[in-house]
Motif scaffolding. Structure first.
Motif, short mmCIF file in Angstrom:
data_model
loop_
_atom_site.label_atom_id
_atom_site.label_comp_id
_atom_site.label_asym_id
_atom_site.label_seq_id
_atom_site.Cartn_x
_atom_site.Cartn_y
_atom_site.Cartn_z
N PRO A 44 -27.75 -1.42 -13.83
CA PRO A 44 -27.76 -2.84 -13.47
C PRO A 44 -26.36 -3.44 -13.40
CG PRO A 44 -29.51 -2.39 -15.03
CD PRO A 44 -28.68 -1.14 -14.96
N SER A 45 -25.49 -3.07 -14.33
CA SER A 45 -24.14 -3.65 -14.34
C SER A 45 -23.34 -3.23 -13.12
CB SER A 45 -23.40 -3.25 -15.61
OG SER A 45 -23.27 -1.84 -15.71
N THR A 46 -23.45 -1.97 -12.71
CA THR A 46 -22.68 -1.52 -11.55
C THR A 46 -23.24 -2.13 -10.25
OG1 THR A 46 -24.01 0.53 -11.44
CG2 THR A 46 -21.94 0.60 -12.65
N THR A 47 -24.54 -2.38 -10.22
CA THR A 47 -25.11 -3.07 -9.07
C THR A 47 -24.50 -4.47 -8.94
OG1 THR A 47 -27.21 -1.87 -9.17
CG2 THR A 47 -27.24 -4.01 -8.08
N GLU A 48 -24.38 -5.16 -10.07
CA GLU A 48 -23.77 -6.50 -10.03
C GLU A 48 -22.34 -6.43 -9.54
OE1 GLU A 48 -24.36 -9.10 -13.32
OE2 GLU A 48 -26.34 -8.26 -13.83
N TRP A 49 -21.61 -5.40 -9.94
CA TRP A 49 -20.22 -5.29 -9.50
C TRP A 49 -20.13 -4.99 -8.00
CZ3 TRP A 49 -16.44 -7.55 -11.36
CH2 TRP A 49 -16.24 -7.69 -12.73
N ILE A 50 -21.00 -4.14 -7.51
CA ILE A 50 -20.97 -3.81 -6.09
C ILE A 50 -21.19 -5.05 -5.25
CG2 ILE A 50 -22.23 -2.56 -4.29
CD1 ILE A 50 -22.68 -0.36 -6.47
N GLU A 57 -24.05 -5.04 1.64
CA GLU A 57 -24.58 -4.38 2.83
C GLU A 57 -24.44 -2.87 2.75
OE1 GLU A 57 -22.94 -5.98 6.36
OE2 GLU A 57 -23.81 -7.97 6.08
N ARG A 58 -23.51 -2.39 1.97
CA ARG A 58 -23.29 -0.95 1.82
C ARG A 58 -24.20 -0.35 0.76
NH1 ARG A 58 -20.91 -2.23 5.55
NH2 ARG A 58 -22.53 -0.88 6.35
N LEU A 59 -24.88 -1.21 -0.01
CA LEU A 59 -25.70 -0.76 -1.13
C LEU A 59 -27.03 -0.21 -0.60
CD1 LEU A 59 -25.92 -0.58 -4.22
CD2 LEU A 59 -26.86 -2.90 -4.21
N GLN A 60 -27.24 1.09 -0.77
CA GLN A 60 -28.41 1.77 -0.21
C GLN A 60 -29.46 2.13 -1.25
OE1 GLN A 60 -28.62 2.11 3.16
NE2 GLN A 60 -26.71 0.94 3.11
N GLY A 61 -29.16 1.94 -2.53
CA GLY A 61 -30.13 2.30 -3.55
C GLY A 61 -29.73 1.76 -4.91
N ILE A 62 -30.76 1.39 -5.70
CA ILE A 62 -30.53 0.84 -7.04
C ILE A 62 -31.58 1.43 -7.98
CG2 ILE A 62 -29.54 -1.31 -6.17
CD1 ILE A 62 -32.25 -2.64 -6.61
N ILE A 72 -31.12 -8.46 -4.21
CA ILE A 72 -31.04 -7.00 -4.12
C ILE A 72 -32.31 -6.33 -4.61
CG2 ILE A 72 -28.53 -6.91 -4.26
CD1 ILE A 72 -30.63 -6.03 -7.31
N ARG A 73 -33.28 -7.10 -5.07
CA ARG A 73 -34.45 -6.50 -5.71
C ARG A 73 -35.30 -5.67 -4.77
NH1 ARG A 73 -36.14 -11.77 -9.43
NH2 ARG A 73 -34.30 -11.65 -10.82
N ASN A 74 -35.18 -5.90 -3.47
CA ASN A 74 -35.96 -5.13 -2.50
C ASN A 74 -35.22 -3.90 -1.98
OD1 ASN A 74 -38.23 -6.83 -2.60
ND2 ASN A 74 -37.31 -8.22 -1.10
N MET A 78 -34.03 4.21 -6.75
CA MET A 78 -33.68 5.60 -6.99
C MET A 78 -34.28 6.12 -8.29
SD MET A 78 -31.75 6.37 -4.35
CE MET A 78 -32.79 5.28 -3.37
N GLY A 79 -35.23 5.38 -8.85
CA GLY A 79 -35.80 5.75 -10.14
C GLY A 79 -35.37 4.76 -11.20
N SER A 80 -35.67 5.08 -12.45
CA SER A 80 -35.34 4.17 -13.54
C SER A 80 -33.92 4.40 -14.03
CB SER A 80 -36.31 4.37 -14.71
OG SER A 80 -36.04 5.58 -15.37
N TYR A 81 -33.44 3.47 -14.82
CA TYR A 81 -32.09 3.58 -15.40
C TYR A 81 -31.99 4.83 -16.27
CZ TYR A 81 -28.18 2.41 -18.49
OH TYR A 81 -27.02 2.44 -19.21
N LEU A 82 -33.08 5.19 -16.95
CA LEU A 82 -33.06 6.35 -17.83
C LEU A 82 -33.40 7.64 -17.10
CD1 LEU A 82 -34.85 4.85 -20.98
CD2 LEU A 82 -32.41 5.19 -20.62
N ARG A 83 -33.94 7.54 -15.89
CA ARG A 83 -34.34 8.76 -15.18
C ARG A 83 -34.20 8.54 -13.68
NH1 ARG A 83 -39.85 12.33 -16.20
NH2 ARG A 83 -39.22 14.12 -14.94
N ALA A 84 -32.99 8.60 -13.20
CA ALA A 84 -32.76 8.46 -11.76
C ALA A 84 -33.16 9.73 -11.04
CB ALA A 84 -31.29 8.15 -11.51
#
Length: 289
Positions: A44-50, A57-62, A72-74, A78-84
């Motif tokens: 979640p933190s790196t998503t906020e930074w991106i 627009e370059r963000l293809q997966g979270i 960005i919720r839609n 890529m899976g959960s934070y604990l199991r991508a």
């Protein structure tokens, strides 16, 4: 519980290692310019930074836990934070993967072999943030935005030091609970401890022999720590009501005439090393002045 993910995040590494073994082999050409990047964020933190760096627009997966900013919720999960899922990351044709933990070497080699760059944003202390922000922005092709955010953090840190530099000013002793059952607290070597210290709160657990980011404490040790205030972290509309009740119960069991004050703060705001940490610092400063 979100707060416990900070303590148990190492589980994510073992899960991802297993997924990596099952991932198919793909090969992608490295992009020649930022416009060709396809970025996947695994925290979640790196998503906020991106997003803060202007790369939405370059963000293809979270991950499933990435929920801010709301637009960005839609994005593909890529899976959960604990199991991508490494398979999903390859299927998204990622050119860059941004993580908040160091990856297992076998997984890093798999990404690099396929031409996928891996970037780790994991500052250890608060003073690390300006440099780490610049490094991430440069790596992702957003140096100007990164320099601006780096400057904001540098100014905030310097300003906090000036505000609380008076040696005669008494700091309130605080404990920061990342988990209540069992009890894990923020250690004195972790960046969140620096946030509280620069906001006028001294970490009540500062044993120099313990360098863990999140030490586990027995109730006996907890009862001996002379803290004026206990901070817990919650989320949602109730903002940690159950955690507040548990902290209050522990406080009543401590044999001191003056019980610690209990406050619950937003886990999303305080426990993510993202851009909103500036808001967390401002909130703490207002509370401590």
């Amino acid at each position: 519980m979100k707060t416990e993910r900070l303590v148990f995040s190492f589980l994510r590494l073992s899960f991802i290692t297993l997924c990596c073994v099952l991932a198919p082999a793909f090969s992608f050409a490295k992009p020649h310019n930022p416009e060709e990047r396809r970025i996947v964020s695994l925290a979640p933190s790196t998503t906020e930074w991106i997003v803060a760096l202007g790369l939405e627009e370059r963000l293809q997966g979270i991950t499933d836990q990435c929920d801010f900013p709301p637009q960005i919720r839609n994005k593909p999960k890529m899976g959960s934070y604990l199991r991508a899922s490494v398979e999903r990351i390859f299927a998204a044709r990622a050119t860059d993967v941004v993580v908040a933990d160091a990856l297992p070497e076998v997984m890093r080699r798999r990404f690099e072999k396929s031409g996928v760059r891996v970037h780790v944003f994991a500052p250890q202390r608060l003073d690390d943030f300006p440099m780490r922000i610049r490094e991430l922005g440069n790596a992702l092709g957003a140096p100007h935005a990164a320099e601006q955010w780096s400057g904001k953090f540098r100014l905030a840190i310097e300003g906090a030091r000036r505000d609380f530099a008076n040696p005669k000013r008494a700091s309130r002793r605080a404990l920061m609970f990342v988990s209540v059952d069992p009890v894990f607290v923020v250690g004195h070597t972790q960046w969140l401890s620096d946030v509280f210290r620069l906001s006028g709160f001294e970490n009540a657990f500062s044993d120099p022999r313990v360098t863990d980011a999140f030490p586990r404490l027995s109730f006996e040790v907890l009862a001996k720590l002379n803290a004026d205030i206990w901070f817990g972290f919650g989320s949602g509309e109730n903002l940690g009501g159950s955690q507040q009740a548990k902290l209050a119960e522990m406080g009543r069991r401590i044999s001191r005439s003056v019980k610690p004050e209990i406050r619950i703060l937003s886990a999303d705001l305080f426990q993510r090393p993202g851009p909103r940490l500036l808001d967390a610092m401002a909130q703490l400063k207002g509370d401590s002045l």
